[in-house]
Design a protein around this motif. Sequence first.
Motif, PDB file in Angstrom:
ATOM      1  N   ALA A  52       0.791  12.135  -2.456  1.00  0.00           N
ATOM      2  CA  ALA A  52       0.374  10.798  -2.003  1.00  0.00           C
ATOM      3  C   ALA A  52       1.435  10.210  -1.081  1.00  0.00           C
ATOM      4  N   ALA A  86       0.835  -1.204   0.000  1.00  0.00           N
ATOM      5  CA  ALA A  86       0.000   0.000   0.000  1.00  0.00           C
ATOM      6  C   ALA A  86       0.871   1.255   0.000  1.00  0.00           C
ATOM      7  N   GLU A 104       3.933  12.147  -7.715  1.00  0.00           N
ATOM      8  CA  GLU A 104       2.940  11.718  -6.733  1.00  0.00           C
ATOM      9  C   GLU A 104       3.398  12.053  -5.304  1.00  0.00           C
ATOM     10  N   ARG A 145      -1.084   4.702  -1.336  1.00  0.00           N
ATOM     11  CA  ARG A 145      -2.474   4.542  -0.911  1.00  0.00           C
ATOM     12  C   ARG A 145      -2.613   4.822   0.583  1.00  0.00           C
ATOM     13  N   SER A 146      -2.737   6.082   0.949  1.00  0.00           N
ATOM     14  CA  SER A 146      -2.758   6.467   2.360  1.00  0.00           C
ATOM     15  C   SER A 146      -3.974   5.910   3.104  1.00  0.00           C
ATOM     16  N   GLU A 147      -5.126   5.821   2.426  1.00  0.00           N
ATOM     17  CA  GLU A 147      -6.307   5.271   3.102  1.00  0.00           C
ATOM     18  C   GLU A 147      -6.082   3.811   3.465  1.00  0.00           C
ATOM     19  N   ALA A 148      -5.504   3.055   2.537  1.00  0.00           N
ATOM     20  CA  ALA A 148      -5.207   1.643   2.791  1.00  0.00           C
ATOM     21  C   ALA A 148      -4.164   1.513   3.895  1.00  0.00           C
ATOM     22  N   THR A 171       7.498   5.814  -4.775  1.00  0.00           N
ATOM     23  CA  THR A 171       6.456   6.742  -5.209  1.00  0.00           C
ATOM     24  C   THR A 171       7.087   7.747  -6.159  1.00  0.00           C
ATOM     25  N   CYS A 196       2.355   2.147  -3.370  1.00  0.00           N
ATOM     26  CA  CYS A 196       1.382   2.685  -4.329  1.00  0.00           C
ATOM     27  C   CYS A 196       0.851   4.051  -3.917  1.00  0.00           C
TER      28      CYS A 196
END
Length: 106
Positions: A64, A20, A61, A25-28, A57, A23
Amino acid sequence: VRGDVTLRSESTGETPLLLAASCGRSEAVRELLAAGADTKSRNQEGQGVIEIAGLRTPPEEAPARERVLDEVLMADKTLRSLLLHHELCSHFKAEEVLKAVQEAVP
């Protein structure tokens, strides 16, 4: 989060948290940390979540990446303290800060 947050890839040693982070994906990342994912886990190359977020990253991005790093640092007081300490010592380069964090986390 359903399932085992400690699972590791047999080929890379990566956990769901590491994937995560790679990628952006901070929510994940937040959900995995809330479910008990270990911020100190490392892949077979010895890279941890902070390194992976920073190295994998793409520069475009960066927001993110920053959100992922914020989630990890909010969840791990030791990493947060180390990073804050080194940020206060502004003469350190980013690579030195990253190395200090890596050395402090077994």
